[in-house]
Design an enzyme around this catalytic site. Structure first.
Site, PDB file in Angstrom:
ATOM      1  N   GLU A  12      47.977  25.434  33.484  1.00  0.00           N
ATOM      2  CA  GLU A  12      47.160  26.639  33.348  1.00  0.00           C
ATOM      3  C   GLU A  12      46.903  27.024  31.888  1.00  0.00           C
ATOM      4  O   GLU A  12      46.035  27.848  31.615  1.00  0.00           O
ATOM      5  CB  GLU A  12      47.823  27.797  34.096  1.00  0.00           C
ATOM      6  CG  GLU A  12      47.932  27.542  35.591  1.00  0.00           C
ATOM      7  CD  GLU A  12      48.725  28.584  36.342  1.00  0.00           C
ATOM      8  OE1 GLU A  12      48.468  28.751  37.551  1.00  0.00           O
ATOM      9  OE2 GLU A  12      49.600  29.244  35.740  1.00  0.00           O
ATOM     10  N   ILE A 153      51.831  31.714  49.315  1.00  0.00           N
ATOM     11  CA  ILE A 153      51.323  32.078  50.640  1.00  0.00           C
ATOM     12  C   ILE A 153      50.681  30.871  51.312  1.00  0.00           C
ATOM     13  O   ILE A 153      49.679  30.336  50.828  1.00  0.00           O
ATOM     14  CB  ILE A 153      50.305  33.231  50.539  1.00  0.00           C
ATOM     15  CG1 ILE A 153      50.934  34.443  49.835  1.00  0.00           C
ATOM     16  CG2 ILE A 153      49.798  33.613  51.932  1.00  0.00           C
ATOM     17  CD1 ILE A 153      52.159  34.997  50.522  1.00  0.00           C
ATOM     18  N   GLU A 175      51.715  36.441  39.503  1.00  0.00           N
ATOM     19  CA  GLU A 175      52.015  37.067  38.210  1.00  0.00           C
ATOM     20  C   GLU A 175      51.115  38.244  37.828  1.00  0.00           C
ATOM     21  O   GLU A 175      51.537  39.127  37.073  1.00  0.00           O
ATOM     22  CB  GLU A 175      51.927  36.032  37.065  1.00  0.00           C
ATOM     23  CG  GLU A 175      52.942  34.914  37.124  1.00  0.00           C
ATOM     24  CD  GLU A 175      52.516  33.773  38.027  1.00  0.00           C
ATOM     25  OE1 GLU A 175      53.400  33.087  38.559  1.00  0.00           O
ATOM     26  OE2 GLU A 175      51.287  33.585  38.215  1.00  0.00           O
ATOM     27  N   ASP A 198      43.843  26.609  46.237  1.00  0.00           N
ATOM     28  CA  ASP A 198      44.049  26.430  47.677  1.00  0.00           C
ATOM     29  C   ASP A 198      43.472  27.640  48.383  1.00  0.00           C
ATOM     30  O   ASP A 198      43.012  28.586  47.746  1.00  0.00           O
ATOM     31  CB  ASP A 198      45.548  26.269  47.996  1.00  0.00           C
ATOM     32  CG  ASP A 198      46.359  27.481  47.551  1.00  0.00           C
ATOM     33  OD1 ASP A 198      46.488  28.415  48.356  1.00  0.00           O
ATOM     34  OD2 ASP A 198      46.846  27.503  46.402  1.00  0.00           O
TER      35      ASP A 198
END
Length: 236
Positions: A12, A153, A175, A198
């Site tokens: 990231e 999740i 975050e 996702d």
């Protein structure tokens, strides 16, 4: 103008760090902070680690040690908006905790005691992000609610419950709300920029591993384009 940029994982922040010039690093409490120039702006980039506590520590250190004029949170997220595909981007219109419940004391679901129910990003940062959208090519970007919790999740039952609580949620991650809450406490403007890795379903663990690099790149690209749009005189 100095901008702090926080990502949780190496994919990231890798593209941002690679694009920096005049870079120098400092490690505090095991967290590396890399200061330099990116897209013509003074920046400090850090990889916080995953989750709300790690993000809060990194954000606090960033603000205390480097005094940025604003903070951008970049990275991946699970998608909830039907209009978006993996790789597309959500710009925060607001950020909330999805795993906080002190409703017994009269607070909204997701609202931490003695904190606002939602953390609102700085309008000038959102405006710069929206200006950058035109340069993204085929990557789609929207403004939307981003929710944060200390869970990955991938359970449809949990997804259904989250949407009942937050029906306008466009993305979830681990975050953003923590970073936003720290920025709120310090009075530092922020925005969260997330690319979907996702779709927060049963396939999410496989999709995440397959697409985290793509999501990290798209989010980093959006951040660099946002920086190019920022007017140093717009800080407010």
């Amino acid at each position: 103008m100095k901008i702090g940029i926080i990502g949780a994982m190496e994919p990231e922040v890798a593209h941002l760090i690679a694009a920096m010039t005049n870079a120098s690093s400092q490690t505090i409490a095991g967290i590396e902070f890399i200061a330099g120039t990116l897209a013509g702006k003074d920046v400090v980039v850090t990889r916080s680690g995953i989750g709300k506590v790690a993000a809060s520590i990194a954000t606090t250190l960033l603000i205390e040690k480097y005094a940025p004029d604003a903070v951008i949170n970049t990275g991946s997220a699970g998608g909830f908006a039907d209009s978006l595909s993996i790789g597309d981007i959500v710009i925060s219109s607001e950020v909330r905790h999805h795993d906080v419940d002190v409703t017994a004391f009269g607070y909204e679901i997701g609202q931490m005691a003695q904190q606002p129910a939602a953390f609102i990003p700085a309008p000038y940062l959102v405006e710069a992000a929206n200006k950058a959208i035109a340069q993204l090519g085929e990557v789609k970007a929207i403004e939307g609610l981003i929710c944060t919790g200390d869970s990955f999740i991938c359970d449809p039952v949990r997804t259904k419950t989250m949407l009942e609580h937050f029906p306008t949620m466009a993305a979830c991650e681990m975050e953003g709300a923590a970073i936003a809450q720290v920025c709120h406490q310090f009075g530092v403007p922020f925005v969260v920029i997330r690319s979907l890795s996702d779709n927060a379903n049963n396939d999410s663990p496989v999709d995440f591993d397959s697409y985290i690099v793509k999501a990290g790149y798209h989010s980093a690209l959006m951040v660099m384009l946002l920086l190019e749009q920022l007017d140093p005189n717009s800080v407010k």
